[in-house]
Design a protein around this motif. Structure first.
Motif, PDB file in Angstrom:
ATOM      1  N   ALA A 118       0.832  -1.206   0.000  1.00  0.00           N
ATOM      2  CA  ALA A 118       0.000   0.000   0.000  1.00  0.00           C
ATOM      3  C   ALA A 118       0.864   1.252   0.000  1.00  0.00           C
ATOM      4  CB  ALA A 118      -0.926  -0.003   1.217  1.00  0.00           C
ATOM      5  N   GLU A 119       1.888   1.283   0.837  1.00  0.00           N
ATOM      6  CA  GLU A 119       2.754   2.462   0.908  1.00  0.00           C
ATOM      7  C   GLU A 119       3.496   2.692  -0.404  1.00  0.00           C
ATOM      8  OE1 GLU A 119       5.185   1.970   4.354  1.00  0.00           O
ATOM      9  OE2 GLU A 119       3.468   2.081   5.709  1.00  0.00           O
ATOM     10  N   ARG A 120       3.974   1.607  -1.012  1.00  0.00           N
ATOM     11  CA  ARG A 120       4.687   1.733  -2.291  1.00  0.00           C
ATOM     12  C   ARG A 120       3.749   2.253  -3.376  1.00  0.00           C
ATOM     13  NH1 ARG A 120       4.399  -1.741  -6.021  1.00  0.00           N
ATOM     14  NH2 ARG A 120       3.926  -3.508  -4.679  1.00  0.00           N
ATOM     15  N   MET A 121       2.524   1.738  -3.393  1.00  0.00           N
ATOM     16  CA  MET A 121       1.564   2.165  -4.408  1.00  0.00           C
ATOM     17  C   MET A 121       1.183   3.635  -4.212  1.00  0.00           C
ATOM     18  SD  MET A 121      -0.903  -1.143  -4.836  1.00  0.00           S
ATOM     19  CE  MET A 121      -1.713  -0.494  -6.306  1.00  0.00           C
ATOM     20  N   ILE A 122       0.984   4.051  -2.976  1.00  0.00           N
ATOM     21  CA  ILE A 122       0.623   5.451  -2.710  1.00  0.00           C
ATOM     22  C   ILE A 122       1.740   6.378  -3.162  1.00  0.00           C
ATOM     23  CG2 ILE A 122       0.150   7.123  -0.865  1.00  0.00           C
ATOM     24  CD1 ILE A 122      -1.255   4.735   0.614  1.00  0.00           C
ATOM     25  N   ARG A 123       2.982   5.994  -2.925  1.00  0.00           N
ATOM     26  CA  ARG A 123       4.117   6.818  -3.387  1.00  0.00           C
ATOM     27  C   ARG A 123       4.132   6.931  -4.913  1.00  0.00           C
ATOM     28  NH1 ARG A 123       6.896   3.958   0.624  1.00  0.00           N
ATOM     29  NH2 ARG A 123       7.829   2.600  -0.944  1.00  0.00           N
ATOM     30  N   GLY A 124       3.531   5.953  -5.610  1.00  0.00           N
ATOM     31  CA  GLY A 124       3.503   5.964  -7.069  1.00  0.00           C
ATOM     32  C   GLY A 124       2.358   6.764  -7.672  1.00  0.00           C
ATOM     33  N   LEU A 125       1.481   7.310  -6.825  1.00  0.00           N
ATOM     34  CA  LEU A 125       0.353   8.091  -7.343  1.00  0.00           C
ATOM     35  C   LEU A 125       0.825   9.400  -7.958  1.00  0.00           C
ATOM     36  CD1 LEU A 125      -2.199   7.644  -4.423  1.00  0.00           C
ATOM     37  CD2 LEU A 125      -2.451   6.743  -6.741  1.00  0.00           C
ATOM     38  N   LYS A 126       0.216   9.776  -9.056  1.00  0.00           N
ATOM     39  CA  LYS A 126       0.450  11.088  -9.658  1.00  0.00           C
ATOM     40  C   LYS A 126      -0.305  12.120  -8.828  1.00  0.00           C
ATOM     41  CE  LYS A 126       0.959   9.040 -14.182  1.00  0.00           C
ATOM     42  NZ  LYS A 126       0.370   8.811 -15.482  1.00  0.00           N
ATOM     43  N   PRO A 127       0.059  13.409  -8.927  1.00  0.00           N
ATOM     44  CA  PRO A 127      -0.583  14.428  -8.081  1.00  0.00           C
ATOM     45  C   PRO A 127      -2.112  14.424  -8.140  1.00  0.00           C
ATOM     46  CG  PRO A 127       1.342  15.363  -9.125  1.00  0.00           C
ATOM     47  CD  PRO A 127       1.155  13.987  -9.716  1.00  0.00           C
ATOM     48  N   HIS A 128      -2.701  14.300  -9.333  1.00  0.00           N
ATOM     49  CA  HIS A 128      -4.168  14.312  -9.422  1.00  0.00           C
ATOM     50  C   HIS A 128      -4.764  13.041  -8.821  1.00  0.00           C
ATOM     51  CE1 HIS A 128      -3.115  12.110 -13.106  1.00  0.00           C
ATOM     52  NE2 HIS A 128      -4.342  11.599 -13.055  1.00  0.00           N
TER      53      HIS A 128
ATOM     54  N   ALA B 288     -11.014   7.062 -19.813  1.00  0.00           N
ATOM     55  CA  ALA B 288     -10.157   5.879 -19.873  1.00  0.00           C
ATOM     56  C   ALA B 288      -8.690   6.289 -19.837  1.00  0.00           C
ATOM     57  CB  ALA B 288     -10.447   5.098 -21.153  1.00  0.00           C
ATOM     58  N   GLY B 289      -7.877   5.503 -19.151  1.00  0.00           N
ATOM     59  CA  GLY B 289      -6.451   5.768 -19.103  1.00  0.00           C
ATOM     60  C   GLY B 289      -6.024   6.784 -18.067  1.00  0.00           C
ATOM     61  N   SER B 290      -6.938   7.204 -17.204  1.00  0.00           N
ATOM     62  CA  SER B 290      -6.606   8.230 -16.211  1.00  0.00           C
ATOM     63  C   SER B 290      -6.098   7.647 -14.896  1.00  0.00           C
ATOM     64  CB  SER B 290      -7.822   9.120 -15.946  1.00  0.00           C
ATOM     65  OG  SER B 290      -8.891   8.332 -15.468  1.00  0.00           O
ATOM     66  N   GLY B 291      -6.096   6.327 -14.766  1.00  0.00           N
ATOM     67  CA  GLY B 291      -5.550   5.695 -13.569  1.00  0.00           C
ATOM     68  C   GLY B 291      -6.576   5.312 -12.516  1.00  0.00           C
ATOM     69  N   LYS B 292      -7.825   5.167 -12.917  1.00  0.00           N
ATOM     70  CA  LYS B 292      -8.881   4.801 -11.955  1.00  0.00           C
ATOM     71  C   LYS B 292      -8.577   3.469 -11.269  1.00  0.00           C
ATOM     72  CE  LYS B 292     -12.136   4.945 -15.040  1.00  0.00           C
ATOM     73  NZ  LYS B 292     -11.479   5.466 -16.234  1.00  0.00           N
ATOM     74  N   THR B 293      -8.191   2.493 -12.053  1.00  0.00           N
ATOM     75  CA  THR B 293      -7.916   1.168 -11.489  1.00  0.00           C
ATOM     76  C   THR B 293      -6.785   1.239 -10.481  1.00  0.00           C
ATOM     77  OG1 THR B 293      -8.691   0.092 -13.500  1.00  0.00           O
ATOM     78  CG2 THR B 293      -7.285  -1.216 -12.046  1.00  0.00           C
ATOM     79  N   TYR B 294      -5.751   1.988 -10.782  1.00  0.00           N
ATOM     80  CA  TYR B 294      -4.616   2.128  -9.863  1.00  0.00           C
ATOM     81  C   TYR B 294      -5.053   2.797  -8.563  1.00  0.00           C
ATOM     82  CZ  TYR B 294       0.137   2.749  -8.234  1.00  0.00           C
ATOM     83  OH  TYR B 294       1.291   2.695  -7.491  1.00  0.00           O
ATOM     84  N   ILE B 295      -5.885   3.828  -8.665  1.00  0.00           N
ATOM     85  CA  ILE B 295      -6.395   4.497  -7.466  1.00  0.00           C
ATOM     86  C   ILE B 295      -7.204   3.508  -6.627  1.00  0.00           C
ATOM     87  CG2 ILE B 295      -7.946   6.292  -6.582  1.00  0.00           C
ATOM     88  CD1 ILE B 295      -7.181   7.952  -9.089  1.00  0.00           C
ATOM     89  N   TYR B 296      -8.081   2.750  -7.270  1.00  0.00           N
ATOM     90  CA  TYR B 296      -8.867   1.754  -6.543  1.00  0.00           C
ATOM     91  C   TYR B 296      -7.955   0.739  -5.862  1.00  0.00           C
ATOM     92  CZ  TYR B 296     -13.441   3.220  -8.290  1.00  0.00           C
ATOM     93  OH  TYR B 296     -14.592   3.917  -8.558  1.00  0.00           O
ATOM     94  N   GLU B 297      -6.940   0.265  -6.564  1.00  0.00           N
ATOM     95  CA  GLU B 297      -6.021  -0.707  -5.979  1.00  0.00           C
ATOM     96  C   GLU B 297      -5.291  -0.119  -4.772  1.00  0.00           C
ATOM     97  OE1 GLU B 297      -3.541  -2.034  -9.183  1.00  0.00           O
ATOM     98  OE2 GLU B 297      -5.101  -3.326 -10.005  1.00  0.00           O
ATOM     99  N   CYS B 298      -4.873   1.135  -4.875  1.00  0.00           N
ATOM    100  CA  CYS B 298      -4.221   1.809  -3.742  1.00  0.00           C
ATOM    101  C   CYS B 298      -5.159   1.885  -2.549  1.00  0.00           C
ATOM    102  CB  CYS B 298      -3.790   3.224  -4.132  1.00  0.00           C
ATOM    103  SG  CYS B 298      -2.355   3.301  -5.199  1.00  0.00           S
TER     104      CYS B 298
END
Length: 76
Positions: free
Chosen positions: A4-14, A43-53
């Motif tokens: 979780a911490e690694r994924m959060i560090r990978g988030l883009k500012p938005h 599409a392609g804005s990172g929704k899935t990544y945000i959900y995973e985080c």
């Protein structure tokens, strides 16, 4: 927790802004029951990544998480 911490560090500012907004709602003591959040964007804005985080972070805190999906393709 490390995931979780690694994924959060990978988030883009938005994405981080969305993550923090959702976490603010989840942690709001005035909402004692289940929380519900929708994320609608292109599409392609990172929704899935945000959900995973969010899922990894909340589960690392021992919270129960249920992810669901709704398709609105029949409306187009």
């Amino acid at each position: 927790r490390d995931t979780a911490e690694r994924m959060i560090r990978g988030l883009k500012p938005h994405q981080l802004q969305v993550f923090l907004s959702v976490m603010g709602k989840v942690n709001n003591p005035n909402r004692a029951m289940a929380k519900h959040c929708d994320l609608f964007t292109s599409a392609g804005s990172g929704k899935t990544y945000i959900y995973e985080c969010l899922i990894h972070h909340l589960r690392s805190q021992g919270k129960n998480v249920m992810a669901t999906a709704v398709s609105y393709t029949h409306l187009t």
